[in-house]
Design a protein around this motif. Structure first.
Motif, short mmCIF file in Angstrom:
data_model
loop_
_atom_site.label_atom_id
_atom_site.label_comp_id
_atom_site.label_asym_id
_atom_site.label_seq_id
_atom_site.Cartn_x
_atom_site.Cartn_y
_atom_site.Cartn_z
N LEU A 156 0.70 -15.15 -2.00
CA LEU A 156 1.63 -14.41 -2.83
C LEU A 156 1.22 -12.94 -2.94
O LEU A 156 2.07 -12.04 -2.89
CB LEU A 156 1.71 -15.03 -4.23
CG LEU A 156 2.81 -14.48 -5.14
CD1 LEU A 156 4.18 -14.96 -4.69
CD2 LEU A 156 2.56 -14.88 -6.59
N GLU A 157 -0.07 -12.69 -3.08
CA GLU A 157 -0.56 -11.31 -3.16
C GLU A 157 -0.25 -10.53 -1.89
O GLU A 157 0.12 -9.35 -1.95
CB GLU A 157 -2.07 -11.32 -3.43
CG GLU A 157 -2.45 -11.79 -4.82
CD GLU A 157 -3.95 -11.98 -4.98
OE1 GLU A 157 -4.41 -12.01 -6.14
OE2 GLU A 157 -4.66 -12.10 -3.95
N VAL A 158 -0.42 -11.18 -0.75
CA VAL A 158 -0.15 -10.50 0.52
C VAL A 158 1.33 -10.19 0.67
O VAL A 158 1.72 -9.07 1.06
CB VAL A 158 -0.66 -11.33 1.72
CG1 VAL A 158 -0.22 -10.71 3.03
CG2 VAL A 158 -2.17 -11.45 1.67
N VAL A 159 2.18 -11.16 0.36
CA VAL A 159 3.62 -10.92 0.46
C VAL A 159 4.03 -9.76 -0.45
O VAL A 159 4.78 -8.87 -0.05
CB VAL A 159 4.41 -12.19 0.10
CG1 VAL A 159 5.91 -11.90 0.08
CG2 VAL A 159 4.12 -13.30 1.10
N ALA A 160 3.51 -9.75 -1.68
CA ALA A 160 3.83 -8.65 -2.60
C ALA A 160 3.34 -7.32 -2.05
O ALA A 160 4.03 -6.30 -2.16
CB ALA A 160 3.22 -8.93 -3.97
N ALA A 161 2.16 -7.31 -1.45
CA ALA A 161 1.60 -6.06 -0.90
C ALA A 161 2.50 -5.50 0.20
O ALA A 161 2.65 -4.28 0.33
CB ALA A 161 0.20 -6.29 -0.36
N THR A 162 3.12 -6.37 0.99
CA THR A 162 3.97 -5.88 2.08
C THR A 162 5.22 -5.18 1.57
O THR A 162 5.83 -4.40 2.30
CB THR A 162 4.39 -7.02 3.03
OG1 THR A 162 5.23 -7.96 2.33
CG2 THR A 162 3.18 -7.74 3.61
N THR A 163 5.60 -5.45 0.32
CA THR A 163 6.79 -4.80 -0.24
C THR A 163 6.47 -3.42 -0.82
O THR A 163 7.37 -2.74 -1.31
CB THR A 163 7.44 -5.66 -1.34
OG1 THR A 163 6.58 -5.71 -2.48
CG2 THR A 163 7.73 -7.07 -0.83
N THR A 164 5.21 -3.01 -0.76
CA THR A 164 4.81 -1.71 -1.29
C THR A 164 4.40 -0.73 -0.19
O THR A 164 4.09 0.42 -0.49
CB THR A 164 3.63 -1.85 -2.26
OG1 THR A 164 2.45 -2.26 -1.54
CG2 THR A 164 3.94 -2.88 -3.34
N LEU A 165 4.37 -1.19 1.06
CA LEU A 165 3.88 -0.39 2.18
C LEU A 165 5.01 -0.04 3.14
O LEU A 165 6.00 -0.78 3.23
CB LEU A 165 2.80 -1.16 2.95
CG LEU A 165 1.52 -1.53 2.22
CD1 LEU A 165 0.71 -2.51 3.05
CD2 LEU A 165 0.72 -0.28 1.90
N PRO A 166 4.88 1.05 3.89
CA PRO A 166 5.81 1.27 5.01
C PRO A 166 5.77 0.05 5.93
O PRO A 166 4.71 -0.58 6.10
CB PRO A 166 5.24 2.51 5.70
CG PRO A 166 4.46 3.22 4.65
CD PRO A 166 3.89 2.14 3.77
N VAL A 167 6.88 -0.29 6.54
CA VAL A 167 7.00 -1.56 7.23
C VAL A 167 5.97 -1.73 8.35
O VAL A 167 5.40 -2.81 8.54
CB VAL A 167 8.44 -1.76 7.75
CG1 VAL A 167 8.83 -0.69 8.77
CG2 VAL A 167 8.62 -3.16 8.34
N GLY A 168 5.66 -0.67 9.08
CA GLY A 168 4.67 -0.77 10.15
C GLY A 168 3.28 -1.09 9.60
O GLY A 168 2.55 -1.93 10.16
N GLU A 169 2.91 -0.44 8.50
CA GLU A 169 1.60 -0.71 7.89
C GLU A 169 1.56 -2.13 7.32
O GLU A 169 0.52 -2.79 7.38
CB GLU A 169 1.33 0.31 6.78
CG GLU A 169 1.14 1.73 7.27
CD GLU A 169 0.86 2.69 6.13
OE1 GLU A 169 0.38 2.24 5.06
OE2 GLU A 169 1.13 3.89 6.29
N ALA A 170 2.68 -2.59 6.78
CA ALA A 170 2.72 -3.95 6.25
C ALA A 170 2.50 -4.98 7.35
O ALA A 170 1.76 -5.96 7.18
CB ALA A 170 4.06 -4.19 5.55
#
Length: 339
Positions: free
Chosen positions: A171-185
């Protein structure tokens, strides 16, 4: 120079359009157990506490400078949040709130619905074009990039089902991907996919009901002998389960139209069928329906979900935001033992 940030609320917001406009999408999450007096003032205490927390954080500037905010009409609380933000932007300019836009995505399986959703996405595309006009090539590149991220997250979900990742960490990783530019995610997730990690254990639990924009409930469950191996809310696997059929605006509209089914926007029968299939797919042994206070949809789904899964099942109603009460946990533990 980093791209200007557009905050968004709800998984029905087509983040591809934000990326295609040269902006960075940032999904706005609340913070359980923090004071929400400012949000309560404008929304009232009868609204989902997650929405009240988000409004409080916007007013406090917790998300940093936001170029704009896009809100999806995914539930009543989100709609109330949109109206509050729109009026505050209009009548209290001293607050310095950014412009706000509503996107209305319907989920009926009809061609007329596709046309409606396509029109709404085209309007959002035009609105975002005030920052940078979105060409078809820009949109195609953004769709491809976000679909790549969704595929990487799907591979991470496979690791979780293989007991190589806890539900909390997932869950933490999925949430983190919503805060980063898509390439960095995507780079973040792909790096995690290559890491060696020890096996995790626990009674395999499938979580349905309210969404979770923070990990506290997952942490409580996993401290008490459960392993959250799947969920059907839109901060988890429901966020990335569907990709686009093609890198076009029409295919993007179809992707969001058919994404789901979420508790506030789908029928009881749809929810039960989806929950049963997803629970089987991750080898769940127990079903927990978690219903946050002022989120009234999940209890209506629960009887058919329980029947469809055939699993030991517990309904935890009126739970505080970001918490699982001792009473709910006490009801769940015997179900886990029976499994």
């Amino acid at each position: 120079m980093s791209a200007p940030v557009v905050g968004y609320v709800g998984a029905d917001v087509p983040v591809e359009l934000i990326t295609a406009a040269g902006l960075r999408p940032l999904r706005l999450a609340g913070k359980p157990r923090e004071d929400s007096t400012a949000g309560d003032r404008y929304l009232g205490r009868g609204v989902d506490p997650a929405a009240r927390s988000i409004l409080t954080r916007i007013l406090a500037g917790d998300y940093g400078p936001l170029e704009a905010i896009v809100v999806s009409r995914d539930c009543e609380a989100s709609l109330r949040l949109f109206y509050a933000l729109r009026e505050l932007h209009r009548v209290e300019p001293e607050l310095g709130l950014p412009p706000v836009r509503l996107v209305d995505v319907l989920h009926l399986p009809h061609h007329t619905t596709t046309r409606y959703v396509h029109a709404k996405l085209a309007q959002l595309r035009e609105w975002l074009g005030r920052w940078r006009p979105i060409g078809d090539g820009d949109l195609a590149a953004a769709i491809t990039a976000h679909d790549d991220l969704r595929r990487s997250l799907a591979r991470l979900a496979v690791l979780r089902r293989a007991n190589r990742l806890s539900g909390t960490r997932f869950l933490e990783v999925v949430a983190a991907t919503t805060t980063l530019p898509v390439g960095e995610a995507t780079t973040l997730v792909d790096r995690l996919l290559t890491e060696e990690r020890p096996e995790v254990a626990g009674t395999r639990l499938f979580l349905t009901g309210s969404s979770h924009d923070s990990p506290e409930v997952y942490e409580t469950l996993e401290r008490n002998g459960f392993l959250v191996v799947g969920e059907d809310h839109d901060w988890g696997e429901l966020l990335f389960a569907r990709t686009c059929a093609a890198p076009t605006e029409l295919a993007l509209a179809e992707r969001y139209q058919h994404n789901g089914p979420s508790a506030p926007r789908a029928s009881i029968r749809q929810r039960a069928a989806h929950t049963a299939a997803a629970a089987r797919g991750c080898g769940a042994e127990v079903l927990l329906s978690y219903a946050r206070v002022h989120d009234d949809a999940p209890p209506w789904d629960f009887p058919e979900q329980r029947a469809a899964t055939g699993l030991p099942a517990v309904l935890a109603e009126r739970q505080p935001y970001g918490e699982l009460t001792a009473e709910a946990l006490a009801a769940l533990v015997p179900a886990g033992a029976a499994a």
